[in-house]
Scaffold this active site. Structure first.
Site, PDB file in Angstrom:
ATOM      1  N   GLU A 108       0.835  -1.202   0.000  1.00 27.88           N
ATOM      2  CA  GLU A 108       0.000   0.000   0.000  1.00 27.88           C
ATOM      3  C   GLU A 108       0.875   1.260   0.000  1.00 27.88           C
ATOM      4  OE1 GLU A 108      -3.731  -1.963   2.478  1.00 27.88           O
ATOM      5  OE2 GLU A 108      -2.012  -1.213   3.590  1.00 27.88           O
ATOM      6  N   GLY A 154     -11.774  -5.449   2.419  1.00 27.60           N
ATOM      7  CA  GLY A 154     -12.705  -6.468   1.942  1.00 27.60           C
ATOM      8  C   GLY A 154     -14.066  -5.804   1.703  1.00 27.60           C
ATOM      9  N   ASP A 181     -10.809  -8.067  -1.959  1.00 32.31           N
ATOM     10  CA  ASP A 181     -11.566  -9.313  -1.766  1.00 32.31           C
ATOM     11  C   ASP A 181     -12.952  -8.921  -1.282  1.00 32.31           C
ATOM     12  OD1 ASP A 181      -9.670  -8.911   0.848  1.00 32.31           O
ATOM     13  OD2 ASP A 181     -11.675  -9.547   1.420  1.00 32.31           O
ATOM     14  N   MET A 217      -8.834  -3.156   8.859  1.00 34.94           N
ATOM     15  CA  MET A 217      -8.356  -3.390  10.218  1.00 34.94           C
ATOM     16  C   MET A 217      -7.718  -2.154  10.867  1.00 34.94           C
ATOM     17  SD  MET A 217      -6.935  -7.265   9.496  1.00 34.94           S
ATOM     18  CE  MET A 217      -6.632  -7.673  11.211  1.00 34.94           C
ATOM     19  N   GLU A 218      -7.880  -0.982  10.251  1.00 31.62           N
ATOM     20  CA  GLU A 218      -7.180   0.204  10.782  1.00 31.62           C
ATOM     21  C   GLU A 218      -7.997   1.505  10.815  1.00 31.62           C
ATOM     22  OE1 GLU A 218      -5.803  -1.509   8.030  1.00 31.62           O
ATOM     23  OE2 GLU A 218      -4.509  -2.805   9.246  1.00 31.62           O
TER      24      GLU A 218
HETATM   25  N1  ADE Z   1      -8.450  -6.062   4.400  1.00 33.94           N
HETATM   26  C1  ADE Z   1      -8.567  -6.576   3.149  1.00 33.94           C
HETATM   27  N2  ADE Z   1      -9.456  -7.587   3.136  1.00 33.94           N
HETATM   28  C2  ADE Z   1      -9.900  -7.729   4.402  1.00 33.94           C
HETATM   29  C3  ADE Z   1     -10.824  -8.603   5.018  1.00 33.94           C
HETATM   30  N3  ADE Z   1     -11.438  -9.547   4.331  1.00 33.94           N
HETATM   31  N4  ADE Z   1     -11.034  -8.470   6.344  1.00 33.94           N
HETATM   32  C4  ADE Z   1     -10.392  -7.500   7.059  1.00 33.94           C
HETATM   33  N5  ADE Z   1      -9.517  -6.655   6.522  1.00 33.94           N
HETATM   34  C5  ADE Z   1      -9.269  -6.757   5.208  1.00 33.94           C
END
Ligand code: ADE
Length: 265
Positions: free
Chosen positions: A17, A83, A233, A209-210
C-alpha cells in the site's frame, strides 16, 4: 487548530500500500520514527509524511498519534485495501469513508455485540454514537470528486474464468469509486455469514483493520481523518484466496483515488 500548511500524515498498513503511493512522490527523504521508516515528500505538490504502520487497530493508532505529534500534521489519511461487504461491489472498486466504525468494540452478551463509542465503558445505554463521521461539507466535496474518477481495468491475467465472475465486475462496466461506511476490527474477515451480518447490522460497504482506529485518534487530536480503500476481496469464503491474489494489483487504485481527492483535504 492544525496548521493548514503542515503535511498530511498518510498511514498504510502494508508495504504494498505504501509502495503504490511512494511511486508518485517527489522530494523524498526518510526518517526513523520508533522503528518505523517514515517517508517525507510531496504527492502531486502536497506535503505528506507516509508511514507503514503494520496491520491492526493498535499499530495504526500508535502510528497516527506519533506522526501527528512528531510532524504537526494537519490531517490523517489511511490508504490501502479492504474487503467488500456490500454485495453490489466488486474487487477493484474503491470506497472513501464518510463514516468509520470499530465493529469489534462493544458489549458482548451471548452472541450479540452491542457497539459502543470506542474509549468509553461499553455498558449502559449512553454513548451509543459509535460512528466517526466526516464533517458533512468535506463528505459532500469528496462525493462530487469521487463520481468523476475513472480507474483503469484490472490486468486481464488476474481475472477469473467466466464461471467465477460473480465477485468481479463484468468487463467493460468500469470500477466504481463511491462514498460509504467502512468498518475496522482486529480480524481478517473470511466468512460469508460474517460478511452478511456486518453489511446488514452496520449498513457498511467495506471492512479493514485500521481506519476507525485512526479515526479515534483524529477525534482525540481534533484532526480530520479520510480513509480510502480499494477492494482486494469480498470478505466471504474466498477472501483468503483473493486477498493475496489482488492486494498488489488494487493497492494502486487507492493511491490513484487519494491523488484525485488530496486537493480537497
Ligand atoms: N483487508 C482486506 N481484506 C480484508 C478482510 N477480508 N477483512 C479484514 N480486513 C481486510
Amino acid at each position: 487548530m492544525p496548521d493548514s500548511t503542515a503535511a498530511l500524515a498518510v498511514i498504510c498498513a502494508m508495504a504494498e500500500e505504501k509502495a503504490a503511493l511512494k511511486e508518485h512522490m517527489s522530494f523524498i527523504e526518510t526518517r526513523d520514527l520508533l522503528g518505523r521508516t517514515v517517508t517525507l515528500g510531496q504527492l502531486d505538490g502536497h506535503d505528506v509524511v507516509v508511514a507503514e504502520s503494520g496491520v491492526g487497530k493498535v499499530a495504526s493508532a500508535v502510528t497516527a498519534a506519533l506522526l501527528a505529534r512528531e510532524f504537526g500534521c494537519r490531517g490523517l489519511v489511511v490508504s490501502g485495501v479492504a474487503g467488500g461487504l456490500d454485495p453490489d461491489l466488486h474487487i477493484g472498486d474503491t470506497v472513501i469513508a464518510h463514516s468509520l466504525v470499530q465493529h469489534d468494540y462493544g458489549h458482548q452478551h451471548d452472541a450479540t455485540l452491542t457497539p459502543f463509542r470506542p474509549g468509553v465503558p461499553p455498558l449502559g445505554s449512553n454513548r451509543r454514537d459509535y460512528a466517526f463521521d466526516l464533517p458533512r461539507d468535506l463528505a459532500e466535496r469528496l462525493a462530487r470528486v469521487a463520481v468523476e474518477i475513472a480507474l483503469p481495468d484490472l490486468p486481464d491475467d488476474l481475472l477469473p474464468p467466466p464461471a467465477e465472475t460473480a465477485d468481479r465486475r463484468p468487463a467493460g462496466l468500469g470500477r466504481r469509486v463511491l462514498m460509504g461506511r467502512i468498518l475496522s476490527g482486529d480480524q481478517f474477515i473470511n466468512s460469508e455469514a460474517v460478511r452478511r451480518r456486518l453489511h446488514t447490522e452496520f449498513a457498511a460497504q467495506a471492512v479493514e483493520m485500521e481506519g476507525a482506529a485512526v479515526a479515534q485518534v483524529g477525534a482525540l487530536l481534533g484532526l480530520p481523518v479520510v480513509v480510502v480503500r480499494c477492494l482486494s476481496d469480498l470478505a466471504g469464503s474466498e477472501s483468503h484466496l483473493d486477498f493475496p491474489r489482488f492486494v498488489a494489483a488494487v493497492a494502486p487504485g487507492a493511491a490513484m483515488v487519494l491523488r484525485r481527492i488530496i486537493r480537497e483535504l
